[in-house]
Design an enzyme around this catalytic site. Structure first.
Site, PDB file in Angstrom:
ATOM      1  N   SER A 291       3.418  -3.253   5.713  1.00  0.00           N
ATOM      2  CA  SER A 291       4.764  -3.344   5.147  1.00  0.00           C
ATOM      3  C   SER A 291       5.306  -1.965   4.799  1.00  0.00           C
ATOM      4  O   SER A 291       4.533  -1.059   4.433  1.00  0.00           O
ATOM      5  CB  SER A 291       4.693  -4.191   3.878  1.00  0.00           C
TER       6      SER A 291
ATOM      7  N   TYR B 214       6.093 -17.949   8.559  1.00  0.00           N
ATOM      8  CA  TYR B 214       7.337 -17.570   9.245  1.00  0.00           C
ATOM      9  C   TYR B 214       7.071 -16.674  10.466  1.00  0.00           C
ATOM     10  O   TYR B 214       7.359 -17.052  11.612  1.00  0.00           O
ATOM     11  CB  TYR B 214       8.255 -16.895   8.223  1.00  0.00           C
TER      12      TYR B 214
ATOM     13  N   LYS C 156      -1.525  -3.719   0.536  1.00  0.00           N
ATOM     14  CA  LYS C 156      -1.325  -3.415   1.966  1.00  0.00           C
ATOM     15  C   LYS C 156      -1.934  -2.059   2.312  1.00  0.00           C
ATOM     16  O   LYS C 156      -2.568  -1.896   3.350  1.00  0.00           O
ATOM     17  CB  LYS C 156       0.175  -3.421   2.304  1.00  0.00           C
TER      18      LYS C 156
ATOM     19  N   ASN D 101      -4.181 -21.543   5.326  1.00  0.00           N
ATOM     20  CA  ASN D 101      -4.548 -22.413   4.198  1.00  0.00           C
ATOM     21  C   ASN D 101      -3.369 -23.295   3.775  1.00  0.00           C
ATOM     22  O   ASN D 101      -3.472 -24.070   2.831  1.00  0.00           O
ATOM     23  CB  ASN D 101      -5.082 -21.603   3.009  1.00  0.00           C
TER      24      ASN D 101
ATOM     25  N   TYR E 165       1.465  -5.401  -4.705  1.00  0.00           N
ATOM     26  CA  TYR E 165       1.663  -5.876  -3.332  1.00  0.00           C
ATOM     27  C   TYR E 165       1.529  -4.701  -2.351  1.00  0.00           C
ATOM     28  O   TYR E 165       0.751  -4.750  -1.390  1.00  0.00           O
ATOM     29  CB  TYR E 165       3.037  -6.550  -3.188  1.00  0.00           C
TER      30      TYR E 165
ATOM     31  N   HIS F 230      14.171 -14.007  -0.337  1.00  0.00           N
ATOM     32  CA  HIS F 230      14.740 -13.078   0.644  1.00  0.00           C
ATOM     33  C   HIS F 230      16.242 -13.291   0.833  1.00  0.00           C
ATOM     34  O   HIS F 230      16.729 -14.412   0.790  1.00  0.00           O
ATOM     35  CB  HIS F 230      14.015 -13.214   1.983  1.00  0.00           C
TER      36      HIS F 230
ATOM     37  N   GLY G 264      12.361  -2.085  -9.001  1.00  0.00           N
ATOM     38  CA  GLY G 264      11.568  -1.564  -7.878  1.00  0.00           C
ATOM     39  C   GLY G 264      12.264  -1.586  -6.540  1.00  0.00           C
ATOM     40  O   GLY G 264      11.636  -1.310  -5.513  1.00  0.00           O
ATOM     41  N   ASP G 265      13.573  -1.911  -6.496  1.00  0.00           N
ATOM     42  CA  ASP G 265      14.305  -1.919  -5.229  1.00  0.00           C
ATOM     43  C   ASP G 265      14.807  -0.512  -4.895  1.00  0.00           C
ATOM     44  O   ASP G 265      15.689   0.005  -5.586  1.00  0.00           O
ATOM     45  CB  ASP G 265      15.542  -2.831  -5.348  1.00  0.00           C
TER      46      ASP G 265
ATOM     47  N   ASP H  45      -9.409 -21.030   4.065  1.00  0.00           N
ATOM     48  CA  ASP H  45      -8.992 -19.828   3.359  1.00  0.00           C
ATOM     49  C   ASP H  45      -9.855 -18.622   3.751  1.00  0.00           C
ATOM     50  O   ASP H  45     -11.084 -18.737   3.808  1.00  0.00           O
ATOM     51  CB  ASP H  45      -9.143 -20.100   1.856  1.00  0.00           C
TER      52      ASP H  45
HETATM   53  N1  UDP Z   1      18.905  -9.197  -2.702  1.00  0.00           N
HETATM   54  C1  UDP Z   1      20.003  -9.604  -3.435  1.00  0.00           C
HETATM   55  N2  UDP Z   1      20.048 -10.895  -3.872  1.00  0.00           N
HETATM   56  C2  UDP Z   1      19.062 -11.802  -3.613  1.00  0.00           C
HETATM   57  C3  UDP Z   1      17.938 -11.383  -2.844  1.00  0.00           C
HETATM   58  C4  UDP Z   1      17.896 -10.080  -2.419  1.00  0.00           C
HETATM   59  O1  UDP Z   1      20.908  -8.823  -3.707  1.00  0.00           O
HETATM   60  O2  UDP Z   1      19.169 -12.947  -4.066  1.00  0.00           O
HETATM   61  C5  UDP Z   1      18.827  -7.813  -2.214  1.00  0.00           C
HETATM   62  C6  UDP Z   1      17.585  -7.075  -2.706  1.00  0.00           C
HETATM   63  O3  UDP Z   1      17.848  -6.465  -3.958  1.00  0.00           O
HETATM   64  C7  UDP Z   1      17.382  -6.050  -1.582  1.00  0.00           C
HETATM   65  C8  UDP Z   1      17.903  -6.770  -0.335  1.00  0.00           C
HETATM   66  O4  UDP Z   1      18.707  -7.853  -0.811  1.00  0.00           O
HETATM   67  O5  UDP Z   1      18.166  -4.930  -1.799  1.00  0.00           O
HETATM   68  C9  UDP Z   1      16.799  -7.343   0.537  1.00  0.00           C
HETATM   69  O6  UDP Z   1      15.940  -8.069  -0.303  1.00  0.00           O
HETATM   70  P1  UDP Z   1      14.801  -9.023   0.286  1.00  0.00           P
HETATM   71  O7  UDP Z   1      14.122  -9.680  -0.883  1.00  0.00           O
HETATM   72  O8  UDP Z   1      15.363  -9.912   1.343  1.00  0.00           O
HETATM   73  O9  UDP Z   1      13.789  -8.018   1.027  1.00  0.00           O
HETATM   74  P2  UDP Z   1      13.033  -6.717   0.480  1.00  0.00           P
HETATM   75  O10 UDP Z   1      13.882  -5.540   0.902  1.00  0.00           O
HETATM   76  O11 UDP Z   1      12.851  -6.817  -0.982  1.00  0.00           O
HETATM   77  O12 UDP Z   1      11.741  -6.747   1.239  1.00  0.00           O
END
Ligand code: UDP
Length: 335
Positions: free
Chosen positions: A127, A22, A155, A43, A151, A199, A293-294, A61
């Site tokens: 990241s 991407y 990084k 790869n 992950y 995402h 972990g969010d 790779d």
């Molecule tokens: N999110 C969500 N539903 C989904 C995918 C993501 O509510 O199906 C939320 C996720 O919990 C985060 C935000 O959207 O708070 C962005 O998530 P993403 O995976 O796009 O990126 P990240 O911040 O994890 O790198």
């Protein structure tokens, strides 16, 4: 043995590792427009061959040291840009081996090939995951680095390798810590697509397109509307920052570690509302539990990069990012 689409030649060029993905494929087009000659190494595990126009593609790779040696022996690279990594946080917790193998070991091989072949300019996709749970926001580069999962660890380990190689061998590098990449080049061919897609923006647009649903992961966060807030940055603004970083290194100036974000946050709920407005469709929403972990809020302080690179994000409105992403999804795929 590597396979490639065109013959190897000695060219002053930029090796774009992960150039079929991407962000990497957007960078390839950007480099080309800026007068560089990108050579893609991918790869194709998650990249797409159809994202590549007429650039040279070498399929292989980075965990294969002999393969890398062959590539570096047959080119003269002015710099290496490294976008290839495995990126799924949840998977990294369950399968850390894959993350340390692909990300850490692959990058170590890449750095060693660079060392051997005397290529010493490196730009790395890092990241915001290196920061872990934010202690304050917006996050600047002085924020403690406390990754929460393999992950993020991978990084940060690579950044440590870069610092050590810079100290010992004179490696010149930028490590660019992305917040949430979004959007697409409206003139390009590649929308954001990962398999499986995790995402938010591509999933919301998929829900709009296919009349399916998007699940919101948690509405009980201490934010404006209870949903998580993220700093979305247009992929073309990321590319611009990389180009400026490349020119900085080529100009003989020092690199370093920099955040790339806009400094502005949008909640999950706001993303859905803007997507609904852009697509002119109502989007069905399901309520889900918090995703492990969010963090509640992840917003960059990008001032250091702005000063250093004389860079400014141009597409700071989320609406523009979603419009561009939507336009790509709606675009008929050309051969
Ligand atoms: N999110 C969500 N539903 C989904 C995918 C993501 O509510 O199906 C939320 C996720 O919990 C985060 C935000 O959207 O708070 C962005 O998530 P993403 O995976 O796009 O990126 P990240 O911040 O994890 O790198």
């Amino acid at each position: 043995m590597p396979t490639e689409s065109k013959s190897l030649t000695k060219l002053p060029s930029i090796l774009v590792v992960g150039g079929a993905g991407y962000i990497g494929s957007h960078m390839v087009a950007y480099l080309r427009r800026a007068g560089f000659i990108p050579v893609i190494l991918d790869n194709l595990s998650t990249g797409h061959q159809d994202a590549i126009l007429d650039e040279k593609l070498v399929i292989g790779d980075i965990t294969d040291a002999a393969f890398l040696d062959q590539i570096f022996a047959s080119h003269h690279f002015a710099a290496v840009m490294h976008f290839a990594s495995v990126i799924q946080v949840e998977e990294s917790v369950k399968a850390p081996q894959k993350y340390y193998h692909n990300n850490v070991m692959g990058t170590l091989h890449l750095l060693n090939a660079m060392l051997k072949w005397k290529v010493n300019r490196f730009i790395f996709s890092s990241s915001a995951a290196v920061y872990g749970e934010p202690l304050y926001t917006p996050i600047d580069e002085n924020h403690p680095v406390l990754p929460l999962n393999p992950y993020g660890h991978s990084k940060r380990m690579i950044e440590q390798m870069l610092e050590d190689y810079a100290h010992a061998y004179g490696l010149q590098f930028f490590s660019l810590r992305y917040f949430n990449a979004a959007g697409a080049d409206p003139a390009g061919k590649l929308a954001e697509r990962h398999e499986p897609e995790t995402h938010l923006i591509p999933l919301v647009l998929r829900a709009a397109q296919d009349k399916t649903s998007i699940t919101v992961f948690g509405r009980d966060y201490p934010t404006v509307d209870g949903t998580c807030v993220r700093d979305y940055i247009h992929v073309l603004d990321l590319c611009e920052a990389h180009l400026l970083a490349l020119k900085t290194l080529i100009g003989g100036k020092q690199g370093g570690i920099y955040n790339l974000g806009t400094g502005q946050g949008y909640s999950v709920q706001q993303v859905i509302e803007i997507a609904s407005c852009v697509t002119q469709r109502s989007i069905s929403v399901l309520e889900g539990a918090r995703r492990l972990g969010d963090p509640a809020i992840l917003i960059a302080d990008p001032k250091r990069a702005m000063r250093k690179l004389n860079w400014k994000p141009h597409y700071t409105e989320l609406k523009k990012m979603i419009e561009d992403a939507w336009a790509m999804i709606r675009k008929p795929i050309s051969p």
